[in-house]
Design a protein around this motif. Structure first.
Motif, PDB file in Angstrom:
ATOM      1  N   LEU A  21       0.787  -1.258  -0.046  1.00  0.00           N
ATOM      2  CA  LEU A  21      -0.089   0.010  -0.079  1.00  0.00           C
ATOM      3  C   LEU A  21       0.878   1.065   0.010  1.00  0.00           C
ATOM      4  CD1 LEU A  21      -2.790   1.425   0.138  1.00  0.00           C
ATOM      5  CD2 LEU A  21      -2.266   1.384   2.930  1.00  0.00           C
ATOM      6  N   GLY A  22       0.679   2.256  -0.931  1.00  0.00           N
ATOM      7  CA  GLY A  22       1.483   3.144  -1.109  1.00  0.00           C
ATOM      8  C   GLY A  22       0.637   4.729  -0.732  1.00  0.00           C
ATOM      9  N   ILE A  23       1.249   5.429   0.074  1.00  0.00           N
ATOM     10  CA  ILE A  23       0.682   6.784   0.362  1.00  0.00           C
ATOM     11  C   ILE A  23       1.748   7.950   0.104  1.00  0.00           C
ATOM     12  CG2 ILE A  23      -0.396   7.966   2.405  1.00  0.00           C
ATOM     13  CD1 ILE A  23      -0.905   5.150   3.666  1.00  0.00           C
ATOM     14  N   TRP A  24       1.168   8.861  -0.713  1.00  0.00           N
ATOM     15  CA  TRP A  24       1.833   9.874  -1.079  1.00  0.00           C
ATOM     16  C   TRP A  24       1.721  11.019   0.074  1.00  0.00           C
ATOM     17  CZ3 TRP A  24       0.617  14.938  -2.409  1.00  0.00           C
ATOM     18  CH2 TRP A  24       1.593  15.754  -2.902  1.00  0.00           C
ATOM     19  N   ALA A  25       2.668  11.829   0.477  1.00  0.00           N
ATOM     20  CA  ALA A  25       2.563  12.881   1.292  1.00  0.00           C
ATOM     21  C   ALA A  25       3.366  14.081   0.854  1.00  0.00           C
ATOM     22  CB  ALA A  25       3.082  12.532   2.685  1.00  0.00           C
ATOM     23  N   LYS A  26       2.750  15.391   0.786  1.00  0.00           N
ATOM     24  CA  LYS A  26       3.360  16.576   0.183  1.00  0.00           C
ATOM     25  C   LYS A  26       4.685  17.055   0.831  1.00  0.00           C
ATOM     26  CE  LYS A  26       0.921  19.663   3.504  1.00  0.00           C
ATOM     27  NZ  LYS A  26       0.213  20.956   3.705  1.00  0.00           N
ATOM     28  N   ASP A  27       5.012  16.583   2.254  1.00  0.00           N
ATOM     29  CA  ASP A  27       6.492  16.958   2.970  1.00  0.00           C
ATOM     30  C   ASP A  27       6.704  15.851   3.492  1.00  0.00           C
ATOM     31  OD1 ASP A  27       5.026  17.659   5.171  1.00  0.00           O
ATOM     32  OD2 ASP A  27       4.173  19.484   4.238  1.00  0.00           O
ATOM     33  N   ARG A  28       8.047  15.926   4.212  1.00  0.00           N
ATOM     34  CA  ARG A  28       8.438  14.865   5.239  1.00  0.00           C
ATOM     35  C   ARG A  28       7.661  14.829   6.381  1.00  0.00           C
ATOM     36  NH1 ARG A  28      12.650  11.606   5.708  1.00  0.00           N
ATOM     37  NH2 ARG A  28      13.553  11.186   7.624  1.00  0.00           N
ATOM     38  N   LYS A  29       7.412  16.057   6.857  1.00  0.00           N
ATOM     39  CA  LYS A  29       6.618  15.853   8.084  1.00  0.00           C
ATOM     40  C   LYS A  29       5.618  15.235   8.051  1.00  0.00           C
ATOM     41  CE  LYS A  29       4.816  19.092  11.575  1.00  0.00           C
ATOM     42  NZ  LYS A  29       4.372  20.470  12.010  1.00  0.00           N
ATOM     43  N   THR A  30       4.505  15.575   6.962  1.00  0.00           N
ATOM     44  CA  THR A  30       3.499  14.888   7.047  1.00  0.00           C
ATOM     45  C   THR A  30       3.606  13.286   6.838  1.00  0.00           C
ATOM     46  OG1 THR A  30       2.445  16.764   5.772  1.00  0.00           O
ATOM     47  CG2 THR A  30       1.396  14.613   5.419  1.00  0.00           C
ATOM     48  N   ALA A  31       4.655  13.054   5.738  1.00  0.00           N
ATOM     49  CA  ALA A  31       5.333  11.777   5.507  1.00  0.00           C
ATOM     50  C   ALA A  31       5.546  10.911   6.888  1.00  0.00           C
ATOM     51  CB  ALA A  31       6.273  11.599   4.675  1.00  0.00           C
ATOM     52  N   LEU A  32       6.064  11.633   8.072  1.00  0.00           N
ATOM     53  CA  LEU A  32       6.516  10.995   9.110  1.00  0.00           C
ATOM     54  C   LEU A  32       5.156  10.704   9.991  1.00  0.00           C
ATOM     55  CD1 LEU A  32       9.694  12.880  10.134  1.00  0.00           C
ATOM     56  CD2 LEU A  32       9.591  10.554   9.357  1.00  0.00           C
ATOM     57  N   GLY A  74       8.403  16.013  -6.018  1.00  0.00           N
ATOM     58  CA  GLY A  74       7.132  16.595  -5.512  1.00  0.00           C
ATOM     59  C   GLY A  74       6.322  16.405  -4.123  1.00  0.00           C
ATOM     60  N   GLY A  75       7.200  15.412  -3.360  1.00  0.00           N
ATOM     61  CA  GLY A  75       6.664  14.875  -2.210  1.00  0.00           C
ATOM     62  C   GLY A  75       7.563  13.477  -1.780  1.00  0.00           C
ATOM     63  N   TYR A  76       6.726  12.821  -1.058  1.00  0.00           N
ATOM     64  CA  TYR A  76       7.087  11.628  -0.216  1.00  0.00           C
ATOM     65  C   TYR A  76       6.430  10.309  -0.436  1.00  0.00           C
ATOM     66  CZ  TYR A  76      10.917  14.404   1.810  1.00  0.00           C
ATOM     67  OH  TYR A  76      12.224  15.446   1.862  1.00  0.00           O
ATOM     68  N   LEU A  77       6.917   9.177  -0.370  1.00  0.00           N
ATOM     69  CA  LEU A  77       6.275   8.002  -0.348  1.00  0.00           C
ATOM     70  C   LEU A  77       6.332   7.142   0.621  1.00  0.00           C
ATOM     71  CD1 LEU A  77       5.991   6.725  -4.202  1.00  0.00           C
ATOM     72  CD2 LEU A  77       4.339   7.438  -2.814  1.00  0.00           C
ATOM     73  N   VAL A  78       5.266   6.604   1.413  1.00  0.00           N
ATOM     74  CA  VAL A  78       5.554   5.781   2.576  1.00  0.00           C
ATOM     75  C   VAL A  78       4.737   4.542   2.058  1.00  0.00           C
ATOM     76  CG1 VAL A  78       4.899   5.243   4.898  1.00  0.00           C
ATOM     77  CG2 VAL A  78       5.470   7.554   4.074  1.00  0.00           C
TER      78      VAL A  78
END
Length: 274
Positions: A150-161, A216-220
């Motif tokens: 399951l992949g989730i995209w976040a706009k920045d590192r803080k949101t991704a964490l 453009g962002g981060y993936l978790v």
């Protein structure tokens, strides 16, 4: 005057790359078709074709001309809807060039022609046949270790964490501003990019990756499930075996038909002119 005619004849003859029942396929005609097909369908890039690839394409082109002629004799037709569906599902780019469309029509007609030929054929799907095929090609029924991601995209590192933290807690993630939730899919472990694999603490069910920076962002990622590799059991492999046997039979039937039809055609290739 005779000398001039000889020069003209040599020039015209030199341009011919193949003949089909007297019809001359010139180097110019072939290059137009080949270059269009190569760029529009095969590579969609500037990769330069090899001489071998051009020769294989020329043989395929001539065989498709024969299929088009024979299919017409048999009353087989292709609708525009069938052509559009073929392009949508197997090509993926808009095609307008007539030479390429003719090649696509020949591809569709080949399958229709084989369907008709197969009406008179019997395919052995007996238990003994399936078992023998399975044992002989056993290694080809190996499936690799796979993970459901399951992949989730976040706009920045803080949101991704924050997303990673919630995933580790087992919480469900919902889309919101700055967060997009992808669709979970299975991937073989060997096909995963090294950049993805190295960001997992361990490749096990429930493991969550560290944020991976992309444009453009981060993936978790979270591993929702994991399947160990191995040989597909015979009972589960049966549908696959039947498909493979049928596919091989169709190839065999078409080859036999084509070799018989080919007797009525005069075909000659001028490889030196390619």
């Amino acid at each position: 005057m005779v000398f001039l005619l000889l020069i003209l004849f040599t020039f015209v003859y030199g341009e011919v790359v193949a003949e089909l029942n007297g019809r001359k396929i010139t180097e110019k005609e072939f290059n137009v078709i080949f270059n269009t097909f190569w760029k529009r369908v095969v590579h969609l890039s500037s990769v330069k074709p090899t001489l071998k690839e051009k020769r294989v394409f020329l043989m395929d082109y001539v065989s498709k001309l024969i299929v088009l002629e024979e299919a017409q004799k048999m009353g087989l037709k292709v609708s525009e809807k069938e052509v559009k569906n073929f392009i949508r599902t197997k090509v993926g780019v808009n095609i307008k060039e007539k030479p390429v469309l003719d090649m696509i029509k020949a591809e569709i007609l080949t399958e229709k022609l084989i369907d008709r030929l197969m009406d008179k054929e019997k395919v052995d799907f007996s238990e003994d046949k399936l078992r023998a095929y399975y044992e002989y090609y056993r290694r080809e029924f190996y499936y690799p270790t796979s993970v459901k991601l399951l992949g989730i995209w976040a706009k920045d590192r803080k949101t991704a964490l924050k997303v990673r933290e919630n995933l580790l807690k087992g919480e469900e993630i919902f889309e919101e501003e700055g967060v997009k939730v992808g669709k979970s899919s299975w991937f073989s472990l060997s096909s995963l990019p090294r950049k993805v694999k190295r960001n997992f603490p361990s490749i096990s069910k429930g493991s969550v990756s560290r944020p991976i920076r992309i444009n453009g962002g981060y993936l978790v990622f979270k591993i929702l499930d994991k399947r160990e590799g191995g040989i597909i059991p015979f009972e589960r492999a049966k549908p696959l075996i039947k498909k493979r046997i049928l596919k091989e039979k169709r190839k065999e039937v078409f080859k036999r038909w084509f070799m018989n039809v080919l007797k009525d055609y005069r075909v000659k290739f001028y490889w030196e002119n390619l």
